[in-house]
Design a protein around this motif. Structure first.
Motif, PDB file in Angstrom:
ATOM      1  N   CYS A  89     111.947  50.356  73.115  1.00 32.61           N
ATOM      2  CA  CYS A  89     111.516  50.335  71.720  1.00 32.61           C
ATOM      3  C   CYS A  89     112.651  50.901  70.862  1.00 32.61           C
ATOM      4  CB  CYS A  89     110.289  51.214  71.525  1.00 32.61           C
ATOM      5  SG  CYS A  89     109.024  50.915  72.754  1.00 32.61           S
ATOM      6  N   GLY A  90     112.760  50.424  69.652  1.00 35.96           N
ATOM      7  CA  GLY A  90     113.792  50.931  68.743  1.00 35.96           C
ATOM      8  C   GLY A  90     115.172  50.814  69.370  1.00 35.96           C
ATOM      9  N   THR A  91     115.937  51.888  69.289  1.00 31.96           N
ATOM     10  CA  THR A  91     117.306  51.866  69.809  1.00 31.96           C
ATOM     11  C   THR A  91     117.336  51.462  71.278  1.00 31.96           C
ATOM     12  OG1 THR A  91     117.879  53.593  68.284  1.00 31.96           O
ATOM     13  CG2 THR A  91     119.376  53.283  70.121  1.00 31.96           C
ATOM     14  N   SER A  92     116.379  51.930  72.047  1.00 29.89           N
ATOM     15  CA  SER A  92     116.374  51.602  73.473  1.00 29.89           C
ATOM     16  C   SER A  92     116.254  50.093  73.678  1.00 29.89           C
ATOM     17  CB  SER A  92     115.219  52.323  74.185  1.00 29.89           C
ATOM     18  OG  SER A  92     115.377  53.709  74.025  1.00 29.89           O
ATOM     19  N   GLU A 132     108.624  50.170  64.210  1.00 31.49           N
ATOM     20  CA  GLU A 132     108.316  51.265  65.135  1.00 31.49           C
ATOM     21  C   GLU A 132     106.885  51.264  65.686  1.00 31.49           C
ATOM     22  OE1 GLU A 132     110.613  53.750  66.047  1.00 31.49           O
ATOM     23  OE2 GLU A 132     112.134  52.655  64.948  1.00 31.49           O
ATOM     24  N   GLU A 135     105.658  50.309  69.323  1.00 34.58           N
ATOM     25  CA  GLU A 135     105.967  51.235  70.412  1.00 34.58           C
ATOM     26  C   GLU A 135     104.689  51.795  71.055  1.00 34.58           C
ATOM     27  OE1 GLU A 135     109.106  53.913  69.274  1.00 34.58           O
ATOM     28  OE2 GLU A 135     108.278  55.557  70.420  1.00 34.58           O
ATOM     29  N   THR A 161     112.992  54.522  77.977  1.00 34.66           N
ATOM     30  CA  THR A 161     112.361  55.331  76.942  1.00 34.66           C
ATOM     31  C   THR A 161     112.935  56.737  77.072  1.00 34.66           C
ATOM     32  OG1 THR A 161     110.281  56.300  76.150  1.00 34.66           O
ATOM     33  CG2 THR A 161     110.225  55.425  78.404  1.00 34.66           C
ATOM     34  N   CYS A 162     113.835  57.046  76.147  1.00 31.11           N
ATOM     35  CA  CYS A 162     114.604  58.300  76.255  1.00 31.11           C
ATOM     36  C   CYS A 162     113.674  59.491  76.437  1.00 31.11           C
ATOM     37  CB  CYS A 162     115.449  58.500  74.998  1.00 31.11           C
ATOM     38  SG  CYS A 162     116.630  57.188  74.747  1.00 31.11           S
ATOM     39  N   GLY A 163     112.569  59.488  75.702  1.00 35.62           N
ATOM     40  CA  GLY A 163     111.671  60.642  75.734  1.00 35.62           C
ATOM     41  C   GLY A 163     110.645  60.585  76.858  1.00 35.62           C
ATOM     42  N   SER A 165     108.235  58.455  76.975  1.00 37.60           N
ATOM     43  CA  SER A 165     107.073  58.579  76.102  1.00 37.60           C
ATOM     44  C   SER A 165     106.484  57.273  75.577  1.00 37.60           C
ATOM     45  CB  SER A 165     107.451  59.452  74.894  1.00 37.60           C
ATOM     46  OG  SER A 165     108.486  58.827  74.164  1.00 37.60           O
ATOM     47  N   ALA A 166     107.232  56.172  75.566  1.00 41.34           N
ATOM     48  CA  ALA A 166     106.754  54.991  74.833  1.00 41.34           C
ATOM     49  C   ALA A 166     105.640  54.237  75.577  1.00 41.34           C
ATOM     50  CB  ALA A 166     107.919  54.047  74.561  1.00 41.34           C
ATOM     51  N   THR A 241     116.980  60.339  69.204  1.00 42.42           N
ATOM     52  CA  THR A 241     117.455  59.826  70.493  1.00 42.42           C
ATOM     53  C   THR A 241     118.325  58.581  70.349  1.00 42.42           C
ATOM     54  OG1 THR A 241     115.322  58.747  70.696  1.00 42.42           O
ATOM     55  CG2 THR A 241     115.632  60.771  71.955  1.00 42.42           C
ATOM     56  N   ASN A 495     105.056  55.987  63.976  1.00 43.00           N
ATOM     57  CA  ASN A 495     104.333  55.853  65.241  1.00 43.00           C
ATOM     58  C   ASN A 495     103.841  57.232  65.677  1.00 43.00           C
ATOM     59  OD1 ASN A 495     106.486  57.160  66.622  1.00 43.00           O
ATOM     60  ND2 ASN A 495     107.539  55.208  66.866  1.00 43.00           N
ATOM     61  N   LYS A 497     104.565  59.193  68.196  1.00 39.65           N
ATOM     62  CA  LYS A 497     105.579  60.187  68.551  1.00 39.65           C
ATOM     63  C   LYS A 497     106.104  60.866  67.283  1.00 39.65           C
ATOM     64  CE  LYS A 497     109.786  58.810  69.565  1.00 39.65           C
ATOM     65  NZ  LYS A 497     110.825  58.101  70.307  1.00 39.65           N
ATOM     66  N   LEU A 498     106.329  60.055  66.257  1.00 38.33           N
ATOM     67  CA  LEU A 498     106.861  60.619  65.017  1.00 38.33           C
ATOM     68  C   LEU A 498     105.794  61.424  64.274  1.00 38.33           C
ATOM     69  CD1 LEU A 498     109.048  57.554  63.993  1.00 38.33           C
ATOM     70  CD2 LEU A 498     109.818  59.720  64.948  1.00 38.33           C
TER      71      LEU A 498
HETATM   72  O1  LIG Z   1     111.109  55.451  73.707  1.00 41.36           O
HETATM   73  P1  LIG Z   1     112.303  56.233  73.240  1.00 41.36           P
HETATM   74  O2  LIG Z   1     113.593  55.681  73.751  1.00 41.36           O
HETATM   75  O3  LIG Z   1     112.171  57.696  73.527  1.00 41.36           O
HETATM   76  O4  LIG Z   1     112.373  56.105  71.683  1.00 41.36           O
HETATM   77  C1  LIG Z   1     112.363  54.885  71.041  1.00 41.36           C
HETATM   78  C2  LIG Z   1     112.636  55.028  69.571  1.00 41.36           C
HETATM   79  O5  LIG Z   1     112.308  53.829  68.905  1.00 41.36           O
HETATM   80  O6  LIG Z   1     111.874  56.021  69.021  1.00 41.36           O
HETATM   81  C3  LIG Z   1     112.529  56.570  67.906  1.00 41.36           C
HETATM   82  C4  LIG Z   1     111.640  56.378  66.717  1.00 41.36           C
HETATM   83  O7  LIG Z   1     110.317  56.181  67.112  1.00 41.36           O
HETATM   84  C5  LIG Z   1     113.852  55.907  67.832  1.00 41.36           C
HETATM   85  O8  LIG Z   1     114.823  56.783  67.397  1.00 41.36           O
HETATM   86  C6  LIG Z   1     114.025  55.459  69.224  1.00 41.36           C
HETATM   87  O9  LIG Z   1     114.956  54.502  69.341  1.00 41.36           O
END
Ligand SMILES: O=P(O)(O)OC[C@@]1(O)O[C@H](CO)[C@@H](O)[C@@H]1O
Length: 598
Positions: A89-92, A132, A135, A161-163, A165-166, A241, A495, A497-498
């Motif tokens: 998702c997103g950057t990933s 977003e 996600e 998913t860096c965190g 978490s997605a 991330t 989303n 997480k945010l």
């Molecule tokens: O799943 P991940 O890789 O942890 O996060 C995904 C991601 O979309 O979440 C953030 C915003 O929600 C972005 O900065 C990031 O790229």
């Protein structure tokens, strides 16, 4: 008992190095980013003893990467029937796209069929603008994975998913776990398993942590599942991330696939030494890039001035460096609550260079205009002195073409900069160089003409560009006053997480309990002083839908809490200061005056 900080995922922790990020000068800021980025390459002996430490160079990580590369090699032996799917998702997700694109090209260059594919939450338009909310949808993730793998025999799936978490990725991993005969599932992220997200996914059977746990337990006894989660240290801008997480994602994926392709071409088994060597080469990219710190700082300064004066940043890139630029620009709205026009990227060759599944999507709106021609037609005629244009190219690009374009822009504005990558043998023409007010010229050692080395060189240039642009866009938003210490306080809560991160920020800066912070946030979301029981108990997804249409929700909630005032009053106080950081600092000062320390 674990300290509270130990319960926070690494990817959400505040990096102690960057506490003063908001007041750093451009050169200090670049220095801080250099130090934080170096943490990606830390060795095991430097990791803290209490952690379940697994660093990039740790033995277990290298072994795992070798094992995943061996699985990739098996898939690559029959590219017509098999697939390697990268998803996030997103950057990933954007990096999944970029890496898949690069390795398909490598396969084609070797006369083989392309077999890499990508899935990104929100579809192809999420590569260009942020989407977003998707996600949070596990079933959408599995459905999209099903679609791209329908006719495939064996699939290597890498969920990024860096965190850890997605939910979108959790849905896909869950699907892979249910069909181990076809799928090998890899979970790539940068937290220990113990800090994977434990909150239950709305309307689904598991939490992310439960799925990650299943991946882990299956990885102990089989080769159909892998958990690849080295620690890379906290982000310079808390939770962002896109920065280290994104860079580490790129390094890990490219290393794994380069090792697989090298072994395939040589007809040998994947070797850990090949993985290690490749990682070392990426570490050297850090050194080469930050050797240009003074000119990067100049660029950061110029970009900061632009955004402070309500100007824009325009990235004009060539080849995959242009795609890296596009990724950086697309991250600014969700990360900094920026307007989509604040930072824009345009790519030489437009959609043809990009090569996405949906083709040319420019009919979806002007934010999808992507080519240099689009820039010339729509942006150039209205360029102001406060805008900054950055050309991003390499010594392999056509210098005459770059010069013509630079001259056209220069005729309208002197604020044109460049990021250029060239080997020590490639020389930039003096007349081209003299067109740029600021130039970040990264000089690389000459490499062999071997195909693999050529690809590795491009990957290095991309990473270097990513670091420079991450510095430029982050530094510019810091200068604009969007950041308090090392927290982005005006984030777009798009989303769950945010939403959680926003609550954490409110708690941290106001010292109020979570319940009060939630109440304040809801008051700002719904613009009312009275929050009904029903609204308080509603699913977070409902709040997120409402926030989508609102501005400055988190700063308003913070001011309302700090000044103990109504939403209307908080909005008025915020509007009195042009810079959000100043408004919040002012409220913090007022509160300190009201409650002196005895
Ligand atoms: O799943 P991940 O890789 O942890 O996060 C995904 C991601 O979309 O979440 C953030 C915003 O929600 C972005 O900065 C990031 O790229």
């Amino acid at each position: 008992m674990a300290a509270l900080e130990d319960l926070v995922p690494h990817t959400e922790r505040a990096n102690p190095r960057t506490h003063g990020l908001d007041t750093a000068s451009p050169s200090q800021l670049v220095q801080l980013l250099q130090e934080c980025d170096l943490e990606i390459f830390q060795r095991d002996d430097k990791a803290t003893a209490a952690e379940e430490h697994m660093t990039l160079f740790g033995e277990s990580t290298i072994r795992l990467m070798t094992d995943v590369a061996a699985q990739a090699k098996i898939i690559l032996e029959n590219p017509e029937n098999n697939a390697i799917v990268l998803s996030g998702c997103g950057t990933s997700g954007r990096l999944a796209f970029l890496v898949a694109k690069s390795f398909n090209k490598l396969l084609q260059d070797c006369g083989r069929s392309p077999c890499y594919t990508y899935v990104i939450a929100g579809g192809d338009k999420a590569l260009i603008t942020s989407q977003e909310a998707q996600e949070d949808q596990p079933e959408l993730g599995s459905q999209q994975l099903r679609e791209v793998t329908m006719d495939k025999k064996m699939i290597l799936f890498i969920g990024i998913t860096c965190g850890l978490s997605a939910p979108f990725v959790a849905g896909q991993l869950d699907m892979c776990l249910a069909d181990p005969g076809r799928f090998t599932a890899v979970l790539l992220g940068f937290n220990p398993l113990s800090l994977a997200r434990t909150t239950k996914v709305e309307g689904w059977h598991s939490s992310f942590a439960q799925v990650a746990e299943r991946i882990h337990s299956r990885s102990i006894s089989t080769t159909t599942s892998f958990l690849l989660n080295p620690l890379v240290g906290a982000e310079a801008l808390t939770g962002s991330t896109r920065m280290k997480g994104g860079s580490a994602t790129k390094v890990v994926l490219e290393t794994v696939f380069l090792a697989a392709h090298t072994a395939l071409n040589a007809g040998v088994a994947v070797s850990p030494s090949c993985v290690r060597e490749c990682l070392l080469s990426y570490e050297a990219v850090h050194k080469t890039t930050y050797a240009c710190s003074p000119s990067i700082a100049e660029l950061v300064h110029r970009c900061g001035t632009s955004l402070q004066q309500a100007g824009h940043l325009y990235y004009l890139g060539w080849g995959t460096l242009g795609i890296v630029a596009m990724i950086d620009a697309s991250e600014c709205p969700p990360t900094f609550g920026a307007d989509i026009n604040d930072v824009r990227a345009f790519l030489h060759g437009g959609y043809q260079t990009l090569g996405i599944k949906e083709g040319d999507v420019s009919s979806k709106g002007q934010q999808f205009f992507l080519s240099h021609e689009d820039f010339k037609k729509n942006i150039l005629p209205c360029l102001t002195d406060w805008d900054t244009v950055i050309l991003i190219f390499t010594g392999d690009d056509d210098q005459l073409e770059v010069r013509c374009f630079a001259e056209t822009i220069r005729a309208r504005s002197p604020h044109i900069s460049a990021i250029v990558h060239a080997s020590s043998e490639q020389h930039l023409r003096g007349e081209l160089e003299s067109l740029f007010a600021t130039i970040v010229k990264v000089t690389w050692p000459t490499i062999s003409s071997h195909k693999m080395d050529h690809y590795l060189k491009i990957f290095h240039w991309e990473l270097s560009t990513k670091w420079i642009l991450n510095a430029a866009s982050t530094g510019a938003h810091v200068a604009k006053g969007k950041v308090l210490h090392n927290f982005m306080v005006d984030l777009k809560v798009s989303n769950k997480k945010l939403f959680e991160r926003a609550l954490g920020i409110l708690q941290k800066f106001t010292g109020q309990p979570r319940k009060e912070c939630l109440k304040a946030l809801l008051r700002c979301i719904y613009e009312t002083e009275e929050i009904s029981e029903e609204t308080s108990n509603a699913d977070i997804s409902r709040h997120i839908q409402v926030i989508a249409h609102k501005e400055k929700v988190v700063p308003t909630a913070m001011v309302a809490l700090l000044c103990d005032c109504s939403v209307t009053e908080a909005r008025r106080l915020l509007s009195e200061r042009r810079v959000i950081r100043d408004a919040i600092e002012h409220c913090l000062d007022l509160r300190r005056e009201r409650t002196p320390i005895v």
